[in-house]
Design a protein around this motif. Sequence first.
Motif, mmCIF file in Angstrom:
data_model
loop_
_atom_site.group_PDB
_atom_site.id
_atom_site.type_symbol
_atom_site.label_atom_id
_atom_site.label_comp_id
_atom_site.label_asym_id
_atom_site.label_seq_id
_atom_site.Cartn_x
_atom_site.Cartn_y
_atom_site.Cartn_z
ATOM 1 N N PRO A 116 17.614 12.474 69.019
ATOM 2 C CA PRO A 116 16.795 11.163 68.806
ATOM 3 C C PRO A 116 17.762 9.951 68.233
ATOM 4 O O PRO A 116 18.815 10.428 67.320
ATOM 5 C CB PRO A 116 15.935 11.526 67.383
ATOM 6 C CG PRO A 116 15.695 12.936 67.762
ATOM 7 C CD PRO A 116 17.105 13.493 68.041
ATOM 8 N N ILE A 117 17.638 9.153 68.470
ATOM 9 C CA ILE A 117 18.505 7.598 67.942
ATOM 10 C C ILE A 117 18.110 7.435 66.636
ATOM 11 O O ILE A 117 16.605 7.270 66.486
ATOM 12 C CB ILE A 117 18.547 6.524 68.778
ATOM 13 C CG1 ILE A 117 19.092 6.951 70.442
ATOM 14 C CG2 ILE A 117 19.259 5.471 68.289
ATOM 15 C CD1 ILE A 117 18.862 5.878 71.456
ATOM 16 N N VAL A 118 18.783 7.377 65.745
ATOM 17 C CA VAL A 118 18.396 7.061 64.255
ATOM 18 C C VAL A 118 19.460 5.833 63.747
ATOM 19 O O VAL A 118 20.657 6.304 63.430
ATOM 20 C CB VAL A 118 18.508 8.195 63.159
ATOM 21 C CG1 VAL A 118 18.042 7.569 61.751
ATOM 22 C CG2 VAL A 118 17.535 9.409 63.851
ATOM 23 N N PRO A 119 19.056 4.528 63.939
ATOM 24 C CA PRO A 119 20.061 3.465 63.584
ATOM 25 C C PRO A 119 20.372 3.485 62.251
ATOM 26 O O PRO A 119 19.570 4.220 61.175
ATOM 27 C CB PRO A 119 19.232 2.298 63.995
ATOM 28 C CG PRO A 119 18.268 2.817 64.925
ATOM 29 C CD PRO A 119 18.030 3.973 64.560
ATOM 30 N N GLU A 120 21.418 3.041 61.749
ATOM 31 C CA GLU A 120 21.717 2.837 60.412
ATOM 32 C C GLU A 120 21.033 1.914 59.417
ATOM 33 O O GLU A 120 21.639 1.161 58.928
ATOM 34 C CB GLU A 120 23.277 2.980 60.169
ATOM 35 C CG GLU A 120 24.180 4.119 60.941
ATOM 36 C CD GLU A 120 25.722 3.831 60.673
ATOM 37 O OE1 GLU A 120 26.176 2.727 60.203
ATOM 38 O OE2 GLU A 120 26.412 4.494 60.997
ATOM 39 N N THR A 131 11.869 12.214 62.853
ATOM 40 C CA THR A 131 12.000 12.179 64.343
ATOM 41 C C THR A 131 11.326 13.601 64.743
ATOM 42 O O THR A 131 11.075 14.489 64.056
ATOM 43 C CB THR A 131 13.556 12.123 64.661
ATOM 44 O OG1 THR A 131 14.261 13.285 64.206
ATOM 45 C CG2 THR A 131 14.283 10.867 64.236
ATOM 46 N N LEU A 132 11.037 13.413 66.243
ATOM 47 C CA LEU A 132 10.488 14.590 66.800
ATOM 48 C C LEU A 132 11.215 15.087 68.102
ATOM 49 O O LEU A 132 11.333 14.381 68.965
ATOM 50 C CB LEU A 132 9.074 14.193 66.979
ATOM 51 C CG LEU A 132 8.224 15.539 67.495
ATOM 52 C CD1 LEU A 132 8.022 16.708 66.839
ATOM 53 C CD2 LEU A 132 7.125 15.055 68.111
ATOM 54 N N LYS A 133 12.044 16.309 67.744
ATOM 55 C CA LYS A 133 12.839 16.541 68.892
ATOM 56 C C LYS A 133 12.803 18.430 68.962
ATOM 57 O O LYS A 133 13.019 18.926 69.797
ATOM 58 C CB LYS A 133 14.391 16.255 68.718
ATOM 59 C CG LYS A 133 14.943 16.369 70.059
ATOM 60 C CD LYS A 133 14.539 15.721 71.138
ATOM 61 C CE LYS A 133 15.635 15.792 72.357
ATOM 62 N NZ LYS A 133 15.948 16.902 73.153
ATOM 63 N N THR A 134 12.714 18.897 67.564
ATOM 64 C CA THR A 134 13.157 20.238 67.584
ATOM 65 C C THR A 134 11.707 20.948 66.887
ATOM 66 O O THR A 134 10.834 20.242 66.242
ATOM 67 C CB THR A 134 14.402 20.753 66.649
ATOM 68 O OG1 THR A 134 14.156 20.007 65.337
ATOM 69 C CG2 THR A 134 15.441 19.975 67.456
ATOM 70 N N THR A 152 3.311 5.150 60.503
ATOM 71 C CA THR A 152 3.881 3.965 61.384
ATOM 72 C C THR A 152 4.824 4.676 62.418
ATOM 73 O O THR A 152 5.731 5.455 61.708
ATOM 74 C CB THR A 152 4.431 3.056 60.520
ATOM 75 O OG1 THR A 152 3.517 2.338 59.670
ATOM 76 C CG2 THR A 152 5.156 2.016 61.468
ATOM 77 N N ILE A 153 4.706 4.262 63.621
ATOM 78 C CA ILE A 153 5.735 4.888 64.782
ATOM 79 C C ILE A 153 6.404 3.706 65.108
ATOM 80 O O ILE A 153 5.837 2.643 65.429
ATOM 81 C CB ILE A 153 4.747 5.373 65.822
ATOM 82 C CG1 ILE A 153 4.041 6.603 65.267
ATOM 83 C CG2 ILE A 153 5.702 5.942 66.946
ATOM 84 C CD1 ILE A 153 3.065 7.151 66.469
ATOM 85 N N VAL A 154 7.737 3.894 65.018
ATOM 86 C CA VAL A 154 8.608 2.863 65.655
ATOM 87 C C VAL A 154 9.239 3.338 66.832
ATOM 88 O O VAL A 154 9.672 4.243 67.268
ATOM 89 C CB VAL A 154 9.950 2.680 64.699
ATOM 90 C CG1 VAL A 154 10.798 1.601 65.140
ATOM 91 C CG2 VAL A 154 9.228 2.469 63.439
ATOM 92 N N GLY A 155 8.434 2.653 67.949
ATOM 93 C CA GLY A 155 8.970 2.875 69.342
ATOM 94 C C GLY A 155 7.863 3.255 70.336
ATOM 95 O O GLY A 155 7.003 3.962 69.854
ATOM 96 N N ALA A 239 10.813 6.960 66.925
ATOM 97 C CA ALA A 239 10.631 7.357 68.652
ATOM 98 C C ALA A 239 11.256 6.483 69.469
ATOM 99 O O ALA A 239 10.609 5.555 70.240
ATOM 100 C CB ALA A 239 9.146 7.690 68.804
ATOM 101 N N ILE A 240 12.538 5.825 69.006
ATOM 102 C CA ILE A 240 13.274 4.653 69.760
ATOM 103 C C ILE A 240 14.180 5.101 70.658
ATOM 104 O O ILE A 240 14.579 4.229 71.432
ATOM 105 C CB ILE A 240 13.870 3.744 68.822
ATOM 106 C CG1 ILE A 240 14.720 4.449 67.907
ATOM 107 C CG2 ILE A 240 12.907 3.208 67.630
ATOM 108 C CD1 ILE A 240 15.676 3.650 67.161
ATOM 109 N N GLY A 241 13.978 6.513 71.215
ATOM 110 C CA GLY A 241 15.024 6.920 72.329
ATOM 111 C C GLY A 241 15.881 8.065 71.674
ATOM 112 O O GLY A 241 15.759 8.422 70.519
ATOM 113 N N ILE A 242 16.521 8.516 72.785
ATOM 114 C CA ILE A 242 17.393 9.404 72.547
ATOM 115 C C ILE A 242 18.818 9.394 73.117
ATOM 116 O O ILE A 242 19.119 8.590 74.119
ATOM 117 C CB ILE A 242 17.052 11.101 73.237
ATOM 118 C CG1 ILE A 242 16.693 10.579 74.779
ATOM 119 C CG2 ILE A 242 15.554 11.317 72.563
ATOM 120 C CD1 ILE A 242 16.330 11.805 75.519
#
Length: 441
Positions: A116-120, A131-134, A152-155, A239-242
């Motif tokens: 998952p993309i996690v901006p700084e 994040t949700l991937k695993t 709150t969901i981002v994306g 949830a803004i992408g991978i």
Amino acid sequence: MRYVIIGGVAAGMSAAMEIFRTDSSAEITVLERGEVYSYGQCGLPYVVDGIIPSIDHVIARSVETFREKYKINAKVNTEVTDVDVEQQLVSGIHTETKEPFQVSYDRLLIATGSDPIVPEWEGVQLDGIHTLKTLPDTENIMKDLTDVKQATIVGGGYVGLEMAESFKTLGKEVRLIQRGEQLANIFDTDMAELIHEEASHQGIEVILGESVEGFAGNKRVDTVITDKQSYQTDMVLLAIGIRPNTGFLKETGIHRNKQGAIHVNAYMDTSVKNIYAAGDCATQYHIVKQLDDHIPLGTTSNKQGRIAGANMAGNPLTFKGIVGTSIVKFFDLTLGRAGLTEKEAKQLNLPYKVQTTKANSHAGYYPGRETLHIKILFHKETNQLLGGQVIGQKGVDKRIDVLATALYNQMTVHQLLDLDLAYAPPYNGVWDPVQQMARKV
């Protein structure tokens, strides 16, 4: 022959099983940075809301099964940090003991998936931001939900939509923040309006056109800060992408695209001899675009993994490509698409026409019919079908699969009329909605 596979989920284990079936003398080693093999990531939102009663239900085969039944050297907690392509050597660390390891290979498969993309952003490390991937991600979210009232969901992509439904099903207040002007960017704007209407109908607060800039809170997040205002919250899901998990390959000479996905040919070969790649970390040839693309989905990962394993073991198979088919449940709606959207057709400078229609999901006189919203794109000069989008409550999967098959076979829109599709009043009209639309062209 020593086969080494980096990654023990969809593509990696599909390849491992194909090697096992093809090469009876194979020595197969799989290096997985987590502790669980071969699980269905796409099922995780349904574990969160309890539709799937246990995480165990999304695990296809246990690590022990691979070790004992298939004699695969299935490692866990082994994170690869380097590949020496000259010495054909994989290096890494055991994440629990921090001890280094090395494994030599004759043929190597990179099936490391994506992260998952996690901006700084400021405050992104606060408790309550997920994040949700695993599977561990899923367990952490479930444990954290107990005292949450507002999530709150981002994306607003597939994961964002699925998790909005999951949180709402659990009785939470749900907010979706999307940087762009629509949810579900893989649909055209006119089709996305149906998704917005469903979100509103289900009580989802949708914030469009705002960019998240950071988070605030005392150890735990309690505020989401955007470029326009702030929002109070009890939990955040990013949830803004991978992004393909391929950073450890920088010094290998393996060709990657701008996103980091590994370029592969139809045999799943990379640009380096004896190294293959498959799944979310690899590119896929798009039949309609006639270009390499990156649309990471579980179906493609399994196919590419199988083909990579076959080629590694000496049985030449080719990956025929994708047409970008996907489907998602969003409350009472099903959202399906295949091929190109208008946005993509414009980017490719393709001359196209559009046909839209509203049709019944089955025979109009049979009880329980629902409305299907269908949109197709076709080439202005050749009439070749370029893409389709279908949104409705019933029968979306049937129609999007018809369109996907037509796209795969590069059919014209008029050839849809010749298809022999199933008909009975509970399932269809005498003219399928896809064919009804084709008749108007």
